[in-house]
Design a protein around this motif. Sequence first.
Motif, PDB file in Angstrom:
ATOM      1  N   LYS A 150     -26.984 -40.452  22.448  1.00 42.44           N
ATOM      2  CA  LYS A 150     -25.601 -40.827  22.864  1.00 42.44           C
ATOM      3  C   LYS A 150     -24.987 -40.024  22.653  1.00 42.44           C
ATOM      4  CE  LYS A 150     -26.636 -44.618  19.580  1.00 42.44           C
ATOM      5  NZ  LYS A 150     -25.900 -45.085  18.086  1.00 42.44           N
ATOM      6  N   PRO A 151     -23.185 -39.776  22.716  1.00 47.68           N
ATOM      7  CA  PRO A 151     -23.073 -38.885  23.021  1.00 47.68           C
ATOM      8  C   PRO A 151     -22.163 -38.380  21.770  1.00 47.68           C
ATOM      9  CG  PRO A 151     -21.522 -41.045  24.111  1.00 47.68           C
ATOM     10  CD  PRO A 151     -22.710 -41.111  23.722  1.00 47.68           C
ATOM     11  N   ILE A 152     -22.974 -36.542  22.012  1.00 49.52           N
ATOM     12  CA  ILE A 152     -22.233 -35.771  20.164  1.00 49.52           C
ATOM     13  C   ILE A 152     -22.006 -34.770  20.907  1.00 49.52           C
ATOM     14  CG2 ILE A 152     -23.912 -34.463  18.868  1.00 49.52           C
ATOM     15  CD1 ILE A 152     -26.797 -36.316  19.672  1.00 49.52           C
ATOM     16  N   PRO A 153     -20.519 -34.015  20.294  1.00 50.63           N
ATOM     17  CA  PRO A 153     -20.173 -33.773  20.822  1.00 50.63           C
ATOM     18  C   PRO A 153     -20.508 -32.223  20.365  1.00 50.63           C
ATOM     19  CG  PRO A 153     -18.690 -34.749  19.348  1.00 50.63           C
ATOM     20  CD  PRO A 153     -20.069 -35.427  19.520  1.00 50.63           C
ATOM     21  N   GLU A 154     -21.108 -31.715  19.254  1.00 53.95           N
ATOM     22  CA  GLU A 154     -22.098 -30.586  18.830  1.00 53.95           C
ATOM     23  C   GLU A 154     -23.681 -30.906  18.304  1.00 53.95           C
ATOM     24  OE1 GLU A 154     -23.414 -26.668  19.329  1.00 53.95           O
ATOM     25  OE2 GLU A 154     -21.105 -27.080  19.178  1.00 53.95           O
ATOM     26  N   LEU A 155     -24.547 -31.140  18.923  1.00 53.44           N
ATOM     27  CA  LEU A 155     -25.816 -31.098  18.100  1.00 53.44           C
ATOM     28  C   LEU A 155     -26.484 -29.689  17.772  1.00 53.44           C
ATOM     29  CD1 LEU A 155     -28.229 -33.143  20.418  1.00 53.44           C
ATOM     30  CD2 LEU A 155     -29.066 -31.417  18.312  1.00 53.44           C
ATOM     31  N   ASP A 156     -26.042 -29.147  16.761  1.00 59.04           N
ATOM     32  CA  ASP A 156     -26.843 -28.695  16.095  1.00 59.04           C
ATOM     33  C   ASP A 156     -27.999 -27.991  15.058  1.00 59.04           C
ATOM     34  OD1 ASP A 156     -25.728 -29.903  13.726  1.00 59.04           O
ATOM     35  OD2 ASP A 156     -24.234 -28.919  13.349  1.00 59.04           O
ATOM     36  N   LEU A 157     -28.409 -27.564  14.228  1.00 63.09           N
ATOM     37  CA  LEU A 157     -29.800 -27.428  13.466  1.00 63.09           C
ATOM     38  C   LEU A 157     -29.590 -29.164  12.788  1.00 63.09           C
ATOM     39  CD1 LEU A 157     -32.447 -25.900  13.221  1.00 63.09           C
ATOM     40  CD2 LEU A 157     -31.459 -24.483  11.909  1.00 63.09           C
ATOM     41  N   ARG A 158     -28.340 -29.005  12.127  1.00 64.70           N
ATOM     42  CA  ARG A 158     -28.694 -29.735  11.121  1.00 64.70           C
ATOM     43  C   ARG A 158     -28.695 -31.290  11.437  1.00 64.70           C
ATOM     44  NH1 ARG A 158     -23.905 -32.971   8.378  1.00 64.70           N
ATOM     45  NH2 ARG A 158     -24.896 -33.705   6.393  1.00 64.70           N
ATOM     46  N   ALA A 159     -28.108 -31.803  12.577  1.00 66.47           N
ATOM     47  CA  ALA A 159     -28.860 -33.083  13.876  1.00 66.47           C
ATOM     48  C   ALA A 159     -30.074 -32.859  14.402  1.00 66.47           C
ATOM     49  CB  ALA A 159     -27.665 -32.635  14.895  1.00 66.47           C
ATOM     50  N   ALA A 160     -30.458 -31.825  14.868  1.00 71.56           N
ATOM     51  CA  ALA A 160     -31.802 -31.266  15.213  1.00 71.56           C
ATOM     52  C   ALA A 160     -32.531 -31.906  14.132  1.00 71.56           C
ATOM     53  CB  ALA A 160     -32.485 -30.111  15.662  1.00 71.56           C
ATOM     54  N   LYS A 161     -32.228 -31.707  13.185  1.00 74.15           N
ATOM     55  CA  LYS A 161     -33.990 -31.911  11.862  1.00 74.15           C
ATOM     56  C   LYS A 161     -33.603 -33.268  11.973  1.00 74.15           C
ATOM     57  CE  LYS A 161     -33.959 -27.408   9.875  1.00 74.15           C
ATOM     58  NZ  LYS A 161     -34.032 -26.992   8.673  1.00 74.15           N
ATOM     59  N   ILE A 207     -30.811 -37.510  28.478  1.00 76.61           N
ATOM     60  CA  ILE A 207     -30.067 -35.998  27.797  1.00 76.61           C
ATOM     61  C   ILE A 207     -28.465 -36.315  28.775  1.00 76.61           C
ATOM     62  CG2 ILE A 207     -32.020 -34.901  27.348  1.00 76.61           C
ATOM     63  CD1 ILE A 207     -30.929 -32.848  29.576  1.00 76.61           C
ATOM     64  N   GLN A 208     -28.558 -37.018  29.395  1.00 81.45           N
ATOM     65  CA  GLN A 208     -26.526 -37.436  29.854  1.00 81.45           C
ATOM     66  C   GLN A 208     -25.511 -36.894  29.155  1.00 81.45           C
ATOM     67  OE1 GLN A 208     -29.465 -39.412  30.468  1.00 81.45           O
ATOM     68  NE2 GLN A 208     -29.872 -39.752  32.347  1.00 81.45           N
ATOM     69  N   ASN A 213     -22.707 -30.088  24.143  1.00 81.44           N
ATOM     70  CA  ASN A 213     -23.245 -28.962  23.151  1.00 81.44           C
ATOM     71  C   ASN A 213     -24.690 -29.049  22.311  1.00 81.44           C
ATOM     72  OD1 ASN A 213     -20.739 -27.193  24.606  1.00 81.44           O
ATOM     73  ND2 ASN A 213     -19.844 -28.300  23.104  1.00 81.44           N
ATOM     74  N   ILE A 214     -25.226 -27.789  22.501  1.00 76.72           N
ATOM     75  CA  ILE A 214     -26.587 -27.761  21.786  1.00 76.72           C
ATOM     76  C   ILE A 214     -26.681 -26.580  21.668  1.00 76.72           C
ATOM     77  CG2 ILE A 214     -27.879 -28.180  23.360  1.00 76.72           C
ATOM     78  CD1 ILE A 214     -29.703 -29.709  21.569  1.00 76.72           C
ATOM     79  N   SER A 215     -27.368 -26.618  19.974  1.00 76.82           N
ATOM     80  CA  SER A 215     -26.660 -24.844  19.357  1.00 76.82           C
ATOM     81  C   SER A 215     -28.532 -23.654  19.735  1.00 76.82           C
ATOM     82  CB  SER A 215     -26.951 -24.866  18.291  1.00 76.82           C
ATOM     83  OG  SER A 215     -28.273 -25.127  17.933  1.00 76.82           O
ATOM     84  N   ASP A 216     -28.542 -23.389  19.824  1.00 74.53           N
ATOM     85  CA  ASP A 216     -30.289 -22.665  19.986  1.00 74.53           C
ATOM     86  C   ASP A 216     -30.733 -22.435  19.478  1.00 74.53           C
ATOM     87  OD1 ASP A 216     -31.276 -20.747  22.304  1.00 74.53           O
ATOM     88  OD2 ASP A 216     -31.317 -19.272  20.206  1.00 74.53           O
TER      89      ASP A 216
END
Length: 113
Positions: A13-24, A45-46, A50-53
Amino acid sequence: MSIRDGILYITYKPIPELDLRAAKKIVAGRLIFQRHQSYPILCRIQHLKNISDQALDHFATKGSLMTSAVAILTNNDYDQSLALLFRDVHHPQVPVKLFKSELNALAFLQDYK
């Protein structure tokens, strides 16, 4: 997420910032959804912006658990760049290929069922 014909479909889904917390959270939720059975994954992934390293690294390591292969659908240059970064820099522990066609992606995944 859905499972059809032995393939796990994931559409972000549209996620403004996919960070480590969200990835977990995403990986943990996927493992529960799969009931700890391994599947090849078709990943859309359309909608990612933004997705963090750190998130990419988590998907490449812990996110490879219970996964036999990943086909990533890309629609534009940004999606393509993000998928290449994931595959070529973070080195997932399973085969990963990029596709513009869902039919070609599904054909690739057939060998990993």
